[in-house]
Design a protein around this motif. Sequence first.
Motif, short mmCIF file in Angstrom:
data_model
loop_
_atom_site.label_atom_id
_atom_site.label_comp_id
_atom_site.label_asym_id
_atom_site.label_seq_id
_atom_site.Cartn_x
_atom_site.Cartn_y
_atom_site.Cartn_z
N ASN A 100 32.17 80.28 61.39
CA ASN A 100 33.27 80.71 60.76
C ASN A 100 34.20 81.71 61.63
OD1 ASN A 100 31.66 82.76 60.23
ND2 ASN A 100 32.09 82.80 57.99
N LYS A 123 25.49 81.78 55.75
CA LYS A 123 27.03 82.71 56.17
C LYS A 123 26.43 84.08 56.21
CE LYS A 123 30.45 83.39 53.60
NZ LYS A 123 30.57 84.75 53.78
N VAL A 161 25.91 78.48 52.11
CA VAL A 161 27.34 77.96 51.79
C VAL A 161 27.51 76.32 52.34
CG1 VAL A 161 28.77 80.05 51.90
CG2 VAL A 161 28.18 78.66 53.98
N GLU A 209 29.43 74.17 49.80
CA GLU A 209 30.87 74.37 49.78
C GLU A 209 31.43 73.66 51.40
OE1 GLU A 209 28.59 76.54 49.12
OE2 GLU A 209 29.31 78.20 47.96
N CYS A 210 30.49 73.91 52.20
CA CYS A 210 30.89 73.35 53.65
C CYS A 210 30.72 71.75 53.66
CB CYS A 210 30.38 74.03 54.75
SG CYS A 210 30.79 75.96 54.69
N PRO A 254 39.03 76.32 57.42
CA PRO A 254 38.97 76.86 56.23
C PRO A 254 39.93 76.21 55.27
CG PRO A 254 40.21 78.30 57.55
CD PRO A 254 39.64 77.31 58.17
N ASP A 277 37.10 78.37 52.24
CA ASP A 277 35.76 77.47 52.72
C ASP A 277 35.83 76.74 53.67
OD1 ASP A 277 34.44 78.75 50.30
OD2 ASP A 277 35.25 77.00 49.01
N TYR A 278 35.06 76.95 54.65
CA TYR A 278 35.24 75.82 55.76
C TYR A 278 34.41 74.64 55.51
CZ TYR A 278 36.57 79.46 59.43
OH TYR A 278 37.14 80.24 60.22
#
Length: 598
Positions: free
Chosen positions: A126, A154, A169, A172-173, A221, A226-227
């Motif tokens: 990121n 992360k 994460v 989320e990713c 992102p 969030d990436y």
Amino acid sequence: MKRDVPSERVHVPPIRCAGLCALVGLLSAPVCAQSRITFIEATDSAGLGGAVRSVAPGSRYSAMHGGGVVGDFNNDGYHDIYALAGGGVSDYLYINNGDGTFVDQAAAWGVDFAQHTFGASAADFNNDGYLDIFVTSYGDASFAPAAGKMLLLKNNGPDQDGNWSFTDVAVECGVNQLFGPTRDGLGSGWGDYDLDGDLDLMVSGYNELRACNRLFRNDGPDQHGDYVFTDVTAEAGLERTGIPGFTPQFVDMDADRYPELILIADTGTSRYYKNDRDGTFTDMTHTVHGINTANAMGIDVGDINNDGLLDMYISSITYTTTGGPGNVLLIQNPDGTFDNTARDNGTYDGYWGWGVLMQDFDHDRDLDLAETNGFLGAYGSNPAVLFENHGDGDTFSEIAQQSGFLHTGQGRGMCRIDIENDGDLDIVIFENVGQLRLYENLLIDGEQTPPDRNWVRVVLDTSARDTLAPQGLGAMVRVITDEQTRMLPIHCGTNHACSSPIETHAGLNSETQINAVQVEWSDGTFTTLGGVEANQILTISAPATPVDYAPDGITDINDVFAFLDLFNTNDLGADHNGDLRINFFDVAGFIRDYLEFR
């Protein structure tokens, strides 16, 4: 591509003919009997004696895994070690104390997991300046292995009290659910395959019946910060079955700035994919002669014969009954094809090979080869091997025993590390079951560098230019002395189940002054430093734009004055077009770019 260098600025000797190379090899062979390379096991003295791997019952691919990563997780300039413990116990995070000793801080950082894991790789996905970790995991070791349990840790950096931590994460990713019900995922690696400035993720999988090797494009992102990663395997032309993958590696092998994908796989199925520069790859495995012989596990890349072309060393198995198929040392030809020279120079015999390193362990300006070995069962434990390069990239001596590089455990992953920042390369071996091992290189023993063992480590900083991948991944570093030009790629350092620091290292022998260190960034621009002192960790920063010569992050008249000051003093810092000459073409290139970026 090798560049012409003007003799008045930098002297580079002509390429040696084959006959001279053979003569040099013969003359140097007796010298190698008294090799300068000396290792000593320093596991206990470094405080790593408690890092014992214990594989959890039911763990997937349990005989093949054993890995971790080496990198600077707290940005103090020293290499740390994240070791996967196998699920029988919790994972380890050993932070370097700055004196060559380590302390386990996994609990404090929130990564003391007991999990079904295979391997890990580290990169700043990121671009926040902190090193993150991807882990191929099948979940909590208290339960059976399951899908959707991959981790993307992360790095949160320090909080207001100076405490560091990681947060998973992966969900989320979008990189946790990799292969559905197959529960697969072995090795992983990072690279900017589309040159958009962020790091993409390749994950290898072993199930031959499904297309388990997956490419995830980093799309940056979303609105929540969030990436987001997108599976583009099919779109990129990489959707294949029948490839039991171990290790992916992104490296620009053909000098067009776009990294190729080398997918290391078992049973002769490794693949070499050329980057088409449009988001797709073309399978060019047929040009890599001999790669299909390898039961391949590990890889490292470098210019082993110093001809300006990148080569590959890949570990395999040398069966005692057949004497093969053995490791492959793939030398690149000027037409972009590769030939396997391992049997001719004796580097094929590594027992049951896993992790490999192609590094200059003795600082004599050429790359040596190290490999960790072993397999549970009838083949028992095999010793690690160390092949010393005689200087021509085509003759080697196996010196593990005499050098003190004595490892007979079940080695799997292997990383380079500089535990004390003294400039020589130490080795970490991650075992399958057993003790993590650290081998300290005694080439430089003490504060004073011996006169014929000089070195430089190069670290890249791209924080000022977000169009470049973090840590300069994908850049090419050239270290130029009176004796030669060394070509050193910056890549993720992916190996079997592990990855090494994202930086590069060059031994310099007796050279105490480097004529020039040049970085060719992945966007085609250059940064050149002239008159560099040896024996230092050299950080080279990319300016905010190619014309930010001030540098202050602003393109204005101050950059013009700064460029002219360098140009008028014939300083290589004004080498705007990267040809290692100071002339009108640098002025023309500067004006063109200045008008574009102002």
